[in-house]
Each structure stands twice: as C-alpha cells, then as structure tokens.
Design an enzyme around this catalytic site. Structure first.
Site, PDB file in Angstrom:
ATOM      1  N   GLU A   1       0.836  -1.205   0.000  1.00  0.00           N
ATOM      2  CA  GLU A   1       0.000   0.000   0.000  1.00  0.00           C
ATOM      3  C   GLU A   1       0.872   1.258   0.000  1.00  0.00           C
ATOM      4  O   GLU A   1       0.531   2.263  -0.608  1.00  0.00           O
ATOM      5  CB  GLU A   1      -0.958   0.010   1.198  1.00  0.00           C
TER       6      GLU A   1
ATOM      7  N   GLU B   1      -0.265  -0.688  -9.820  1.00  0.00           N
ATOM      8  CA  GLU B   1       0.159  -1.967  -9.256  1.00  0.00           C
ATOM      9  C   GLU B   1       1.670  -2.162  -9.427  1.00  0.00           C
ATOM     10  O   GLU B   1       2.321  -2.815  -8.617  1.00  0.00           O
ATOM     11  CB  GLU B   1      -0.625  -3.113  -9.922  1.00  0.00           C
TER      12      GLU B   1
END
Lengths: 491, 491
Positions: free
Chosen positions: A266, A295
C-alpha cells in the site's frame, strides 16, 4: 501551466466534480475505518446521491462542448492534452452505455455481492450462478456499446488499463507462462523452501504494528501528508492527492509477513499519489494513470524492494527489536520466510513466482465468458482443471476455487490482467534502474524514490500508460524482464 | 408519514442537499480528528465547492416554488409543516442576504480568525479591532436584510434560536442576574469551596481516557451508532442522524474534570441526535431544532446529572479504579471538586453558578455593538468594567478579557444567549421530571433518557423551540427554575 482559455474553463467546471470525488474518497475511507456499523444506513444514500451528481456534472452539455472544442485546438501542451484525453475517457462510458444498463448493473452487482458472500461461505457455486450469468450478459452489452477493434474483451481491459488489448496480454503471458513453469520446475528439483516455520507463529498485534510503523518510517513517508489506519481489507486512498494520502493495514494475529508486506504494498501505491506534481492537483490528470501502473508501484515496493535479501537484512534489527520470537532466526531465514514458493489455491496468498499463473487462469476464463464460448455453469470444472494444469493443485471445493475472488461479484471483468502488468513493469523498473539492490543495501531509499518520481509518479495521468512507459524506459510491457528477475532472484 | 404529494417532491429534491450536508459533516469531523496536516489544501477547496452547491440546490427555482406551493396546502401534518418551516428559514437567509454580503462575510471572518489568534497571543485588541469593526458592520447589514420587529439584535438571535427575541433574553436575565448574585454572596459568606487540590493534579492521559470511556458506558450509548475520538476542541457531530453520531474529547494532562465533563456534555448533545425518530432521517427536520435546545441537553447531562452528588457517588468506584491519586479522597470530595464555585475571568472554565454572568456580559455588549451605541474601540474598557461589576474580577489584559472567545472572529453575534437558554431549559427539565436525582442514585439512566427522548429528542426540528417546550413542559424559558435549582444544589 494552462495556456488554453478553453481548458481553463474546463478546469473551472471540473473543480466541483473534483470536490465531489474528494467527498466520496473521505466517505469511502471513513466507511472502512471508523464509521459506526449502522452509519451505513445514511452513508449508502449519500454516496449514491453524490455519484449521480458527479455523472450529471460530467454530462453537462456546456462541459461536453468545451471538451470537444478544446480537442480541436492546436498547440495544446502535454498537460492540456492529458486533461482532454482523461475527460474523454470518462465521458465515453457515460455517453455510450445507456443509463438503464448502468442502473441494472449497479443493482445486480449489489445483489450479487451478497449472493457471492453466502455462496462462498457454503462453497456452493450454484447460489452465485444466476447473478454471474446476468453480470456477464450485462458486461457483454457494455463491451459492445463501448466498442473494440479485435475482441470484445479489449473494451473491458481498456476500462481498467487505457489502451491495453488482448494482444498485449497474450504477448505477456506467452513469455511468462513457460518462464514461470520452467522456474517452478527448477525450484522444486533444487529444493527451494516450500514452507517456513514462521508462517505459523502467532504474534502480538500491537508489537507487529509497532514494527510495521518503524519499517514504514525507514522507507520514509511525509508525516504531514500521510497516515496509516486499520481496516478489514488493506487499501490506499488519495483523499486529496498529493496533499493527503492514506493507507490501511490489517493484523490477523498469525504470520506477520501479511501485514508487513501489505503495508509495503500500500505504501508503494501511496508513494505514487504523494509524488504527483502539485500543479496537477484537483485536475483530471492529478492521480495515478491506471491500475497496472499503480500496481507496478506497489509490487515494486512490496516485492522488488521489500522481499529482497538486502531489505530483509536492513529491517531485521527493527523486526527483532519488536518480535521476541525472531531471536533464533538469522537474516537469511527471514529472506526465505519472505520468499517461500509454493503452488497453492488462493491468489491473494500466492508467492511472487506463482502469482501470475493465478492471473493467467482468470484471464483465460474471462475471455471465454465474455464471448460466450463457455457456459457460466461450466466455470467451476474449467477452473479446477486449469488450476491443475497450471499449478498442479486442485481445489477441494468452490470456496477455494472459482468463488475465492470478489471481483466478478463486483462486476469487474477485465481487471485481473492489471495485476500481472504491475509485476511486469516492476521488474522492468528494476533492470532499467540497475542498482536498486545496492541502494537498498545502503539504506538509500530516497534515491530509489526520486527515480520513481521522475520516471512515473510526477506525471499523474498526463500520458497514457504505454506512452508513460516508452518515455521513461524506452519500451512498454516486456515480460522478459520479469522472467529474468525471477530467475536471478530464485537462483 | 408524508401524505402531501408536494412535500414528497420536496423531500425528493432535498435528498441531494442532505447528501451534500452529510459529506460536509464527514469532512468536518475528519478535519478535526484524523486528516494529515497538509490535507487542508484540498479539503478547504472541496468544502467551499460543496457549500456553494448546497446553496445552489436550495435556491433552485423549482424547489422554491414547491415549498411555496406546499405552504398553501391545508391539512399538512405536523411533520410536513415542520419540513416547510425549516426549509423556509434556510431559504430566508439565502434569499434576503445578497451573495456579495455573504461572500465578504466569509472573507472577512476567515481573515479575522487569523488576526484574532495573533491578537489573543499578543493580548493586543488593536490588532483585531479593524476586523471586528467590519464584522459588526456586515452583521448590521445582515440584520437589516433579514428584518425584525423590535430590535436588530432579534434578527441575529433568530439565526441561532428560532423565534428568540431580546425580550425573551431580558426576561431570563432579569431573573437570573439578581438570583445568581445573591447566591454568590451567600456561598461566599458560608465558605463554599472556591478551590480544590484535585484541580492541580496531573494525570496519565490513557488512564483518564479509560475512566471516561467507562463513565460513558455507564450512561449508556449505542455502540453501533456512536464513537468517541480525540480532537483539539471537543465537539459533537451527527454524521447521519440518528444512525451515526460522534463526539470528541481532549486530554490536557491536568485537572481531569475537563475531559470528564466535556465528554458528558458532548454525550448530551449526541443523545439528542441519536434519539431523533428514524422516520425523520435525511429530511430537513431530522436533526436538533436549535442551539439552545441542544445546549439544554448537553448541560442537563453535564451539570444536572453529571455534577450531582448522586452521580459523583455512582462513578467514584470507576474513577478510583483508574486513577490512583483519588485513593485519599472521599465521594464528597469528588462532589466538591466537581462543583467548585469561583468568580473567574474565562467563560469556558466557569462553574455552573457564575457561567451565566459571563453570557450576560456578552449579550449586553453585543446589543450595544449591533446598534452602534458603543464604538468597537471602547469594547475592552467596557468589558473589563462589566466583569468587575458582574463578577468582581478584572482582566489583566485583553487575552483574558475581550479577546478570549472565538465567536466574534467567526462572525457569530447573537449566539452566546443560547448557552444560557440551555442552562435554563436543563433546570426546567429537572423540576418538570421531579425524580432525576433518585434515578441517578439508582443508576437508572435509561428511564431519564427515555423521558428526554419523549419530551425533546424524538421530535427533531418538527416543532419550533418554543412550541416544543410548551408541548413538553407547559411553558417556555422560565429562569426561575434555574435559580431554584442552583439555590437548592448549593445550599
């Protein structure tokens, strides 16, 4: 920065859309972190009303005309072109997909979510079947309305990753599938660890939380613009990128890799949003450009940096300080614990090597679903066979098979490939930079972060994903790097 | 519940206004509790945009026409009438006060806030003077635009307390001033505690927090609809009344009365919002009707219940369990610590007896400011003289005198009297019920809360404040009860 008077007017109109999006982000974050349970009764209504409002302002006739006018202007700057490009993408969906379809989609997916949860609990695909059938039908309609050149699935891919086509994905997997399979075969024959005793060690949540926060401090975050909270499912949200970006982590009480690496994951997402140029704030290009590029940043931080030998050695004193049970483990033990490789059933628990085979399976099934080449009722069987073929494991039931992921219940078909794209791009960055592991060994994360900022982060959505990659690295999605990276790491 | 088709359409239109207000509440709460510092850069823009949007939807021509049409309908239910009444009140401000004035007011008060903060730090009223002059001028314009029958100040009072007039406030103070002064004289001659050693005892924040949470559990809150956080200034917010209501508390590290009673105070506010009838949720009558009525609920919980001998005895085991330093104090000591009476300079630190004299001072000065009977430059001198006359204490500088409160910098003139109104109504409730202290002694708070729910809470804003009081208690603001309550308590 903005020279075109038309674009200036567009940004003036856009400000309220941005503000409503900001409100949605705060409400979303709050719903997952602090909202009292029954707050959902008001929150659901508020979010639905505001979503409608955003759509209304996006489709405002004057606004659409301004965008069309700006499109014809010559001499737009890159940023101005980026603004028009991203707005046109948003508009395309609203303009082409009929409101009835959007409405039914929202209704079906919210029912499907409940059905999926129950079906998963009971491991009964039949309970979810009719919902998934309807979702796939509607998705097919959406694909047709949006249009495509070669394959209806391309229209769906593009929703999540601008410009991505089946052709791109095929090319990626044509390299990845044999590469990973041969690596897996080698690892097995050479006896790379398939399990580690630390996987089963229970931990004190407060202690792991303290360790995770210290690791995050080591990788470095801007205290005045960032925060970490706890939520059932970890996520990152740019509340007001780049001034206020937040992540969440969860602590389950056993196997501390999970919170450690999800925090790093994250944090990688957050770094992207935190480093976007401030001048892009509150504009349509003021956040990350696509799921795949996003990502790539989280996988880079989680895997390329976080799961490296150098990083394990660097953070091991911090981990040992907080976690007594690590006393008997060496740094190398930590490295193997972080990098166990084991073909398994659940995607979210998969290691760096096998992960992309889980995606390949989903990609293949999704394409068959969208064209109708497979009946939805046949999915579980297909899933299980494909798992066997790709990973040599077979689900005992649908809960650990076809029902494991939430994505289809959400109606997100075409989303999965962006995970693999992220892994591919993360490995590209590793080789293009060339000295990542040395810098990690020196503890010089600032220099790594500056590289990412310059190549990726600062641009927000100014350039479409492929152009961003070409500008920064001279090529787009080249899966050779990922195979090479895995081969070298697991040598 | 809603029979009129017109009102139904009004509520349909209102839903988006409610949703935007909901978003504003969440953002406001977040700003005070968890938002990273630099988040303000995005938050300020988002909140301003959404405030404009609310105004735009309120002034929507179709919406206004619907309200006017509904007003003429016969046979409206009480709830329907309440909806129209509250919407007309909101509209009145938007329609009568020119946007330029609203805009300048916003600009001046935001500058004034900064100037006030600096002026207070340096104890220099002259730095704040030009801002306050402009604020008072603008306030006078607002009063004239809104209109009034007897005194321009009445137009301002009505902004905060529907239907309240100077005449009402005069009547209240004509009873309170002599009553409190004679009580103060008695307390002094009889030697009621003016100080308590516990006022200076430092505390461990975590321990007081644990004690406060346990006291809140004793008074009882719905876990699934309520939460407590920490913020620089305690407040209550109904995020989605009555499904999600939150309070905040702060812990300064010395004198644990402050967090304890501010928690009970905010809990009183929260209880009001939590008990509003669910059928009123998301409508214009779905929250507390006025500041005065709201303050009556917080003061009731804080003072009438919280500072009673019975409550002190009831919570003393909890307090002792968490706070070691209480070992040497008896229950009665706690009661006196909670109820020290001492004429002092700072309103927010004032006790139950002297508090309303602080309000009386502000009320008198505000009326003189609004009519121009006093020059703003004369305020400090007037303030100090009045403090001396009312309380027998004299500020050494303007920071502890005329500059102490934030309200005027915010442009809130006409607000202060609602505090006294709250105290008056809290005492009325005490006598109208008749057995509050017995129930507290039994620990039967549920019965007390049910009484409040029935008389006040459940109605939201269906009835204007005076009607609500008349219906529940047979009279409006009768200050005799407050004098009697204080006389009996401090006997």
């Amino acid at each position: 920065m903005i020279k075109s008077e038309t674009v200036r007017q567009i940004l003036d109109h856009y400000r309220v859309i941005w503000a409503l999006g900001h409100a949605q982000s705060v409400m979303g974050w709050d719903s997952e972190t602090y909202m009292p349970e029954e707050g959902i009764k008001g929150r659901a209504v508020a979010r639905a009303e505001i979503a409608q409002l955003i759509q209304r302002f996006m489709l405002d006739e004057k606004f659409v005309k301004l965008i069309e006018r700006a499109e014809e202007e010559k001499d737009l700057t890159d940023i101005e072109r980026g603004i028009i490009r991203t707005l046109k993408r948003d508009l395309k969906f609203y303009q082409r997909v009929p409101p009835e379809v959007v409405k039914e989609f929202a209704k079906v997916t919210s029912e499907a979510f409940v059905a999926w949860r129950g079906a998963k609990e009971k491991a009964r695909f039949d309970l979810f079947l009719p919902y998934l059938e309807r979702i796939v039908e509607l998705t097919r309609v959406v694909a047709e309305k949006l249009g495509y050149e070669e394959h209806p699935y391309d229209a769906l891919l593009d929703l999540y990753e601008e410009g991505l086509t089946s052709r791109d994905v095929e090319t990626v997997f044509s390299v990845l599938e044999p590469g990973i399979k041969s690596l897996l075969y080698k690892l097995e024959s050479r006896g790379w660890p398939r399990r580690h005793p630390l996987e089963d060690v229970p931990y004190d949540k407060a202690k792991v939380e303290a360790a995770v926060m210290e690791v995050l401090e080591f990788v470095g975050y801007p205290k005045a613009r960032f925060r970490v909270d706890v939520s059932p499912h970890p996520f990152t949200v740019g509340i007001a990128t780049p001034f206020d970006v937040r992540i969440t982590v969860r602590y389950r009480g056993v196997d501390f890799r999970e919170p450690l690496f999800s925090a790093l994951h994250e944090y990688g997402h957050a770094l992207y949003e935190l480093n976007i140029d401030e001048s892009l704030a509150m504009t349509p290009v003021g956040s990350g450009v696509s799921l795949g590029i996003h990502e790539s940043q989280s996988r880079f931080m989680e895997n390329v940096v976080g799961r490296s030998r150098e990083f394990a050695a660097k953070i091991s004193p911090t981990l040992r300080k907080h976690l007594d049970f690590l006393a008997k483990y060496a740094d190398d033990d930590l490295f193997y614990y972080f990098n166990v490789v084991r073909p398994s059933l659940i995607r979210t628990e998969a290691d760096e090597v096998t992960y992309n085979l889980h995606i390949l399976l989903r990609y293949r099934l999704e394409r068959l679903m969208v064209t109708g080449e497979v009946k939805i009722s046949q999915l579980p069987e297909l899933w299980n066979n494909e798992m066997d073929r790709l990973l040599g494991v077979r689900p005992r039931n649908d809960a650990e098979g076809v029902l494991q992921d939430i994505h289809w219940a959400h109606g997100s078909i075409g989303y999965f490939p962006t995970y693999t794209l992220g892994n591919v791009v993360a490995a590209m960055i590793y080789y293009k930079h060339g000295k990542i592991r040395e810098l990690v060994a020196e503890g010089n994360l600032a220099s790594v972060k500056e590289y990412l900022r310059e190549k990726i982060h600062r641009w927000g959505s100014v350039y479409p994903p492929k152009e961003l990659l070409s500008r920064g690295f001279g090529e787009t999605y080249n899966a050779e790097y990922l195979v090479k990276y895995l081969d070298e790491k697991y040598d």
